[in-house]
Design an enzyme around this catalytic site. Structure first.
Site: not given
Length: 514
Positions: A33, A218
């Site tokens: 990420d 998320e």
């Protein structure tokens, strides 16, 4: 153009043929990420989940790279390293220009990172607890100091699923807002602070559809956008990573459009209860776009987003070495009314547009195909290119192009519009290496109405990826591909009828770049 200046010569078992030219990758090891991207004093900073020790997930730390155009990146030393007591998960960096934290001065505002700590067995906190921590920099991001209170925000009771703080300044309320998730609930929790160190709960959001056993939310991002450019019609967007149950399988990035009054986010136009993933709004309909996040500190009104170009279904198995993981192309976001409702629209950032404009283009306007395939000539050969297409389908059932194709057409990524189904599909079943994971999905489709048979496509091809945009950027499809080195051709096709490529421009981007 290279991800890093002067990369070393490839060693045995390395795959330089798949090192992207337009998309950021670290020199080596695992990346997932993006974290805390921001713009400050003419420099774009990108942080990301990084394993400094191996090309696999683990030892989570924050890698760091900088750029002046989001295309040429310079990799720095690890910004926030893992330790014996904790791993460093995702988060945000903000420029505290009014020194609300007291960690700098008004003349030299601190950079403040809010991130998730995952505490280990020998930490003072309970093992596996996730909580929000703070670090700050007084030298424009070169070095970072941990705040003396660690963590600054913990759930009560503590949770192993409380993570991914997304922080922004809420001007009407004169305070900071943090969006976090309890990933397995799934739930978004909103907090406020006047100093970035003390946080109080504002509200919770969720669950709102897409709630299945094992699903996680998320990487929340909450930000405003004017509808159709009208500042009096301000909407708020909540972007989330969803894993699994992405619209193309595995992980994906979803968004909700709604309102935010400084306390509560309220979505609008939700699908009916029990609707499947295709009924929701996705930032990207391909398989390889996750954890989308917004750059902080940009001077322009329209935000820029970047995501992780991979999928948790097979990220650990992709056949690249000595690195695993890369970023999507930075995209500018707008909110437009399409089909009677507001939709998020992505277009490549202006730096990329300028790069394409600086290169000579090949034009194939007016090309007509009748139930045939046609290989574009040798000058249109390359591994990295920008392709702009407008097709008029005159009786054809399907039409489109193959990119990263071999001369015989046996290998290639197929981008096809189906007139009967009114769908756009990226088919990577014969794109090159596909057998490294049984979960490497082959076809991804999205509804694209074109009742008059006119379809416009913007295709961005890199050494190991294809990004397709259509309908003013409201449809984006991002897919990894792993073609052989000789798959450098573009082939057009029309099936069961005639198609006119009224506009087709090919710009090669992998020539004369160094």
């Amino acid at each position: 153009m290279a991800s890093l200046p002067n990369p070393p010569a490839a060693q045995a078992n390395e795959t330089p043929q798949w090192r992207p030219l337009l998309h950021y990758t670290p020199r080596r090891n695992w990346m997932n990420d993006p974290n805390g991207p921001f713009f400050y004093k003419g420099v774009y900073h990108l942080f990301y989940q990084y394993n400094p020790e191996a090309p696999e997930w683990g030892n989570m730390s924050w890698g760091h790279a900088t750029s002046t155009d989001m295309l040429h990146w310079h990799e720095h030393d690890v910004a926030l390293p893992f330790s014996e007591t904790k791993d460093i998960f995702s988060g945000t960096v903000v420029v505290d220009k009014h020194n609300t934290s007291g960690l700098g001065t008004t003349d030299n505002p601190p950079l403040v990172a809010l991130y998730t700590s995952v505490f280990k067995k020998n930490a003072s906190n309970a093992p596996d607890v996730q909580a929000q921590s703070l670090a700050y920099s007084n030298d424009e991001g070169r070095t970072w100091k941990s705040y003396h209170k660690d963590p600054v925000l913990t759930l009560s009771p503590p949770s192993p699923h409380f993570r991914d703080p997304g922080v922004f300044w809420y001007e009407p309320g004169d305070y900071w807002v943090m969006a976090t998730v309890v990933a397995n609930a799934p739930k978004v929790k909103l907090y406020k602070s006047t100093n970035l160190t003390d946080w109080t709960l504002l509200s919770d959001f969720g669950p709102v559809g897409l709630v299945q056993p094992g699903i996680q939310w998320e990487m929340p991002s909450l930000f405003p956008l004017p509808l159709d450019g009208n500042p009096t019609q301000l909407k708020w967007i909540l972007m989330l990573g969803v894993n699994p149950w992405g619209v193309s399988g595995g992980s994906g990035s979803i968004y909700y459009v709604g309102s935010f009054d400084g306390t509560t986010f309220r979505p609008e136009g939700l699908p009916p209860e029990g609707a499947g993933p295709a009924a929701y709004d996705w930032v990207d309909h391909g398989a390889d776009h996750y954890a989308a996040i917004v750059f902080a500190g940009l001077p322009a009104a329209r935000p820029v987003t970047i995501g992780w170009m991979s999928n948790w279904d097979y990220a650990s198995q992709v056949p690249t070495a000595p690195w695993k993981g890369q970023m999507t192309l930075p995209m500018t976001m707008a909110l437009r009314t399409i089909d009677g409702r507001p939709q998020l629209c992505l277009t490549p950032d202006g730096h990329y547009t300028a790069l394409v404009a600086a290169h000579a283009a090949l034009s194939f306007d007016g090309m007509r195909l009748s139930s045939e395939r046609r290989l574009l000539p040798e000058p249109a050969r390359g591994q990295v290119m920008d392709i702009d297409i407008r097709m008029h389908m005159h009786g054809a059932d399907r039409a489109g192009i193959f990119v990263r194709a071999t001369v015989d057409g046996h290998v290639g990524t197929k981008i096809v519009y189906d007139m009967k189904k009114q769908t756009l599909t990226v088919d990577r079943s014969r794109s090159g290496q596909t057998g490294f994971s049984p979960r490497f999905s082959h076809e991804h489709s999205v509804s694209v109405p074109a009742p008059a048979g006119e379809v416009s496509l913007h295709v961005i091809v890199d050494r190991n990826s294809v990004e397709v945009l259509s309908r003013n950027g409201s449809v984006v499809m991002t897919d990894l591909v792993f073609p052989p080195a000789d798959a450098e051709r573009v082939m057009t096709f029309s099936e069961n009828g005639m198609t006119e490529f009224s506009h087709m421009k090919v710009t090669l981007l992998d020539r004369n770049q160094e």
